[in-house]
Design an enzyme around this catalytic site. Structure first.
Site, PDB file in Angstrom:
ATOM      1  CE  LYS A 151      -4.041  -2.763   2.065  1.00 60.00           C
ATOM      2  NZ  LYS A 151      -4.830  -2.777   3.691  1.00 60.00           N
ATOM      3  CD  GLN A 180      -3.063  -4.312   6.222  1.00 60.94           C
ATOM      4  OE1 GLN A 180      -3.536  -3.455   6.030  1.00 60.94           O
ATOM      5  NE2 GLN A 180      -3.972  -5.831   5.758  1.00 60.94           N
ATOM      6  CG  ASP A 235     -10.045  -0.302   5.642  1.00 64.03           C
ATOM      7  OD1 ASP A 235      -9.726  -0.678   4.275  1.00 64.03           O
ATOM      8  OD2 ASP A 235      -9.251  -0.128   6.451  1.00 64.03           O
TER       9      ASP A 235
HETATM   10  N1  GUN Z   1      -6.539  -6.673   5.850  1.00 64.04           N
HETATM   11  C1  GUN Z   1      -6.814  -7.291   4.528  1.00 64.04           C
HETATM   12  N2  GUN Z   1      -7.657  -7.276   3.918  1.00 64.04           N
HETATM   13  C2  GUN Z   1      -7.547  -5.594   4.225  1.00 64.04           C
HETATM   14  C3  GUN Z   1      -8.422  -4.556   4.103  1.00 64.04           C
HETATM   15  O1  GUN Z   1      -8.624  -3.974   2.568  1.00 64.04           O
HETATM   16  N3  GUN Z   1      -8.496  -3.205   5.043  1.00 64.04           N
HETATM   17  C4  GUN Z   1      -7.940  -3.334   6.166  1.00 64.04           C
HETATM   18  N4  GUN Z   1      -8.149  -2.319   7.132  1.00 64.04           N
HETATM   19  N5  GUN Z   1      -7.287  -4.944   6.312  1.00 64.04           N
HETATM   20  C5  GUN Z   1      -6.987  -5.792   5.856  1.00 64.04           C
END
Ligand code: GUN
Length: 294
Positions: A59, A103, A126
């Site tokens: 990311k 996350q 998100d």
């Molecule tokens: N962990 C796995 N996929 C995601 C996601 O799309 N967003 C977040 N915040 N954590 C994750």
């Protein structure tokens, strides 16, 4: 019937995401020129989960590549809830931060519902905050969870207008299944939201024009659960052992999908779309915060 004789169209999420990231890069230059501000994304990682570290690094790289600012915060796994909430409160107030992502999964002692609730809904890239979930469900402008948003984009790119198609979503998580169902409903599909307790899941799946599998169980959905002509989106990514090696497989038995119209591979299908949609959401959040209606 020999269902492995032909091959379906592979929906190439990697190529689509790459085109999308290039377009976003151009749009980022435009908004910087017009506002004098650079869109910024803050990613918070608590603890040292190996998979999460890989995702956070990807990311970070993608954010910089798109020309945005990336802020990374790493907290120790035993961080108290108050520390995390204080950080989120600071990020909510920071004008350089347009998007915030914490996350998941979080360490056991932290309640994700409390943490998500603390994020300013306008910065919730998100799309997990209940305000955004509610706005999506009621057909208002929302920040939409990245994975289902990416699935919808792939489907619309591949099929065009989805009106009237029967979409079966398998999996009812807040992150994928529920928002996926809302998005497909918004695109005028007839939607069935199935899950592990659904009776006769194979029969339900056989009625799908569009089948979205988001269960997190390796190859659970077999080829003979899918009707010829269906378009299949395999969301889950599962690591399975093969002797002393491991490989990634989806929720759908890919080798048994020769008779279907189109299918996303794992890896290289939905996965790359998630990060591209995160960048898209950050730009959307930036635009809304700056009163830009593009
Ligand atoms: N962990 C796995 N996929 C995601 C996601 O799309 N967003 C977040 N915040 N954590 C994750």
């Amino acid at each position: 019937m020999d269902i492995s004789a032909t091959q379906p169209v592979r929906i190439d999420g990697k190529a689509f995401a790459s085109r999308m990231t290039t377009r976003l890069g151009t749009e980022v230059v435009e908004v910087i020129t017009n506002t004098g501000h650079v869109p910024g994304l803050a990613v918070v990682l608590v603890g040292d989960d190996a998979a999460s570290q890989v995702y956070v690094r990807s990311k970070h790289r993608a954010t910089l590549t798109a020309g945005m600012r990336s802020f990374e915060y790493r907290l120790p796994s035993d961080s108290p809830e108050t520390s995390l909430l204080k950080l989120i409160s600071d990020l909510n107030a920071d004008p350089a931060v347009n998007g915030i992502l914490v996350q998941l999964p979080l360490p056991q002692h932290l309640d994700p519902a409390v943490v998500i609730e603390a994020i300013d809904p306008a910065k919730d890239v998100d799309g997990f905050h209940e305000i955004n979930a509610g706005r999506l469900a009621t057909g208002q402008d929302a920040l939409v969870p990245c994975t289902p948003l990416g699935c919808l984009m792939l489907l619309q790119d591949h099929l065009g207008d989805l009106s009237g198609l029967h979409a079966v979503v398998v999996g009812r998580s807040n992150i994928v299944g529920k928002p996926m169902a809302q998005l497909l409903l918004g695109a005028n599909c007839t939607v069935t939201l199935a899950h592990s307790r659904s009776r006769d899941l194979p029969s339900i799946c056989r009625t799908a024009d569009i089948l979205v599998a988001a269960v997190g169980r390796p190859e659970m959905i077999r080829g003979d659960w899918i009707q010829p002509g269906a378009t299949v989106i395999a969301v889950g990514i599962n690591r399975v052992s093969h002797g002393n090696q491991t490989r990634l497989v989806g929720d759908v038995a890919f080798d048994e999908t020769g008779h279907v119209a189109a299918v996303t591979p794992v890896p290289g299908g939905v996965g790359p779309m998630t990060i591209a949609c995160l960048l898209q959401n950050t730009l959307t959040a930036f635009r809304r915060q700056n009163g830009i209606t593009a």
